[in-house]
Scaffold this motif. Structure first.
Motif: not given
Length: 78
Positions: A1-7, A61-68
């Protein structure tokens, strides 16, 4: 797995390790990636996200729905 953030899209940075004698060798600065499971109420299921520490704070901060929604806008399949 690559070390990068999905968000946030944070990826490893590269630089030099500098010894006491000032010799330089290559090194990698990895982001602080954590696997975290969130309940997605709109879909009635859990999603597992690989996020950096900053990404986790952003979800708080923004919530899981907005993040997804942001992750899907970047073209990542969840």
């Amino acid at each position: 797995m690559s070390a990068h953030c999905m968000l946030t899209g944070a990826r490893p940075g590269f630089g030099n390790r500098v010894s006491h004698s000032h010799r330089r060798t290559s090194r990698r600065f990895d982001p602080n990636i954590q696997a975290k499971r969130y309940w997605l109420p709109g879909e009635g299921r859990y999603v597992r996200l690989r996020l950096s520490a900053k990404g986790i704070k952003t979800v708080d901060t923004i919530g899981v729905e907005a993040a997804v929604a942001r992750i899907r806008a970047r073209g990542v399949r969840i």
